[in-house]
Scaffold this motif. Sequence first.
Motif, PDB file in Angstrom:
ATOM      1  N   SER A  16      67.775  60.740 -19.299  1.00  0.00           N
ATOM      2  CA  SER A  16      68.364  59.477 -19.754  1.00  0.00           C
ATOM      3  C   SER A  16      68.703  58.593 -18.562  1.00  0.00           C
ATOM      4  O   SER A  16      68.700  57.372 -18.666  1.00  0.00           O
ATOM      5  CB  SER A  16      69.597  59.734 -20.617  1.00  0.00           C
ATOM      6  OG  SER A  16      70.522  60.545 -19.919  1.00  0.00           O
ATOM      7  N   LEU A  17      68.944  59.181 -17.426  1.00  0.00           N
ATOM      8  CA  LEU A  17      69.168  58.378 -16.222  1.00  0.00           C
ATOM      9  C   LEU A  17      67.879  57.653 -15.856  1.00  0.00           C
ATOM     10  O   LEU A  17      67.877  56.472 -15.520  1.00  0.00           O
ATOM     11  CB  LEU A  17      69.633  59.264 -15.053  1.00  0.00           C
ATOM     12  CG  LEU A  17      69.655  58.586 -13.680  1.00  0.00           C
ATOM     13  CD1 LEU A  17      70.613  57.403 -13.647  1.00  0.00           C
ATOM     14  CD2 LEU A  17      70.049  59.572 -12.585  1.00  0.00           C
ATOM     15  N   LYS A  18      66.786  58.377 -15.952  1.00  0.00           N
ATOM     16  CA  LYS A  18      65.500  57.771 -15.651  1.00  0.00           C
ATOM     17  C   LYS A  18      65.264  56.574 -16.587  1.00  0.00           C
ATOM     18  O   LYS A  18      64.874  55.497 -16.159  1.00  0.00           O
ATOM     19  CB  LYS A  18      64.375  58.798 -15.807  1.00  0.00           C
ATOM     20  CG  LYS A  18      63.010  58.235 -15.462  1.00  0.00           C
ATOM     21  CD  LYS A  18      61.970  59.314 -15.392  1.00  0.00           C
ATOM     22  CE  LYS A  18      61.300  59.504 -16.743  1.00  0.00           C
ATOM     23  NZ  LYS A  18      60.172  60.438 -16.670  1.00  0.00           N
ATOM     24  N   GLU A  19      65.581  56.806 -17.850  1.00  0.00           N
ATOM     25  CA  GLU A  19      65.370  55.759 -18.832  1.00  0.00           C
ATOM     26  C   GLU A  19      66.200  54.527 -18.479  1.00  0.00           C
ATOM     27  O   GLU A  19      65.718  53.387 -18.533  1.00  0.00           O
ATOM     28  CB  GLU A  19      65.754  56.297 -20.210  1.00  0.00           C
ATOM     29  CG  GLU A  19      65.031  55.610 -21.344  1.00  0.00           C
ATOM     30  CD  GLU A  19      65.470  56.162 -22.691  1.00  0.00           C
ATOM     31  OE1 GLU A  19      65.737  57.383 -22.762  1.00  0.00           O
ATOM     32  OE2 GLU A  19      65.553  55.382 -23.642  1.00  0.00           O
ATOM     33  N   ALA A  20      67.453  54.762 -18.112  1.00  0.00           N
ATOM     34  CA  ALA A  20      68.343  53.662 -17.768  1.00  0.00           C
ATOM     35  C   ALA A  20      67.814  52.895 -16.567  1.00  0.00           C
ATOM     36  O   ALA A  20      67.844  51.662 -16.529  1.00  0.00           O
ATOM     37  CB  ALA A  20      69.744  54.197 -17.489  1.00  0.00           C
TER      38      ALA A  20
END
Lengths: 128, 128, 290
Positions: free
Chosen positions: C98-102
Amino acid sequence: MGQYLLVTIQVDLYDQLAESLEADLVNMVRKTSAKGVLIDVSSVSIIDSFMGRILGNIAAMSKIMDAETVVVGMQPAVAITLVELGLPLKGVHSALNVERGMELLRSKILQEEETPEEDDNDNTDSTE
Amino acid sequence: MSIIKEHDVVPFRNRVKEYAVKIGMSLLNQTKLITGASELVRNMLKYGGGGTVKIEVLSRTRDSGIRLTFEDKGPGIPDVKKAMLDGFTTGNSMGLGLPGTKRLMNEFDIQSEVGKGTTITIIKWKNG
Amino acid sequence: MKNESIKIFQKKKAAILEKWLTLQLEEDGLREDLMSNADLRIQSEELLSSLIDNLSDSNIDQPQSSDFETVIEILSSISISRAKQGYTPRETGSFIYSLKEALLKTLSEEMKDPAALYKQSMTINKTMDSFAIATFETFIKGREEVILRQTDEITEISTPVIQVWDGIVALPIIGTLDSARTQVVMENLLQAIVETESRIAILDISGVPAVDSLVAQHLIKTVSATRLMGAECIISGIRPEIAQTVVHLGIDLSHIITKSTLESALKTSFAMLNLDVTKKQKPKTQHTIN
């Protein structure tokens, strides 16, 4: 002077000391005409093959001088290590503690002699 | 530390014990390590004419251990494979030193060259 | 020239954190039972700051770079602690994904040139994936530690020494007897002999599935060690198939006292201790010692 000799090994012996113990002990067996030798190893933390050999020697020498040898109070860790080392101390009897060792010696000597008079001397164990 | 005479054996064993206690080795493994070390030191004195021992503390994931390196400049062992067999001896001992020690250790390595000397490295892990 | 995405990340750090947290909170796997939102925020912020602070032109496509040591360290400690707390791999994985997505969302909002956006996204993707792999590696290591600890516990509890009578201890062995287990068995048995001052130890192997020469060797060692302590060791629970294999393998157990059942081992022990166990005639069955 009595029937049994009790030797307590208090420190880790270095080789010469162990060898002189062997000689002294055999002499004492002769001098006191002991019927049994108890070697208390409860405070010995290491028995290596050299020490094991000394114990075996003492047993074998005493045997031909008509005395039984019992090693008493061996630590569990020492026993396991000896077995792993491949040194099960054949010919040496063992007992959990000094009293048990005495008992064992008594029964051994009784078996051997099978004379009732031994009974009388039974309670007069003396130690070195 | 260097080992040249018999009296060095007991202090050496105490040193090994200190290290073993420091890394929190169990009593059984301590006993095995020290017994094995004692065998090797004795060999070194008897056949190698003394030598040096290096004590090192090792660590790996989730475990730590002690490595001992025994180095002598003695005559060396002509047939290492044979020396590792139970019951093989050139002296008048029981021939348990090398194979027995191997059983007590986690890792055991021997390098020997005739005329140059022998180096034996042993490792005992704390949880091994 | 400084990499554009780094500039964007530095500028938009707060926004990224919010996005990331929102994404994490949306995730089904959010474990409020295991960690409060406040703690999650602290963890996330720490990781994000360390990541952005350490990003530079030269290392943005080099996840192996030593600049990222702190990032990896934080990730490792997070995933190890999560593994121990019982998070699933999915829950732990979504933390980093989810960090990557952000990060990627932020980039796409800020960058106008599609070609540049594509290039930057690919780079970030690759770097973050590599971090994700590191996360999994440490997560699994954490799990392994849990397993290892449990194995220790099992070995500990699987060697119960029972004092069956004054002077007699028994140890039922269940499962395979390997050398590590033999050590524990020997240690516990010998310790029990010392503590209870027993003269006889019974090793019951009814629960051992097979006895090969190695197992037999372990048994013989245990018997020898018991004898060195001054106690006798009886091996009981020799099933017919075990007797068959032992003989076929040519293992010599003749110098060991072996019994087929625990009962007969106990009888032998009583005889050795000169005990006489008899049934009382009248009131009810009860064991007595003379």
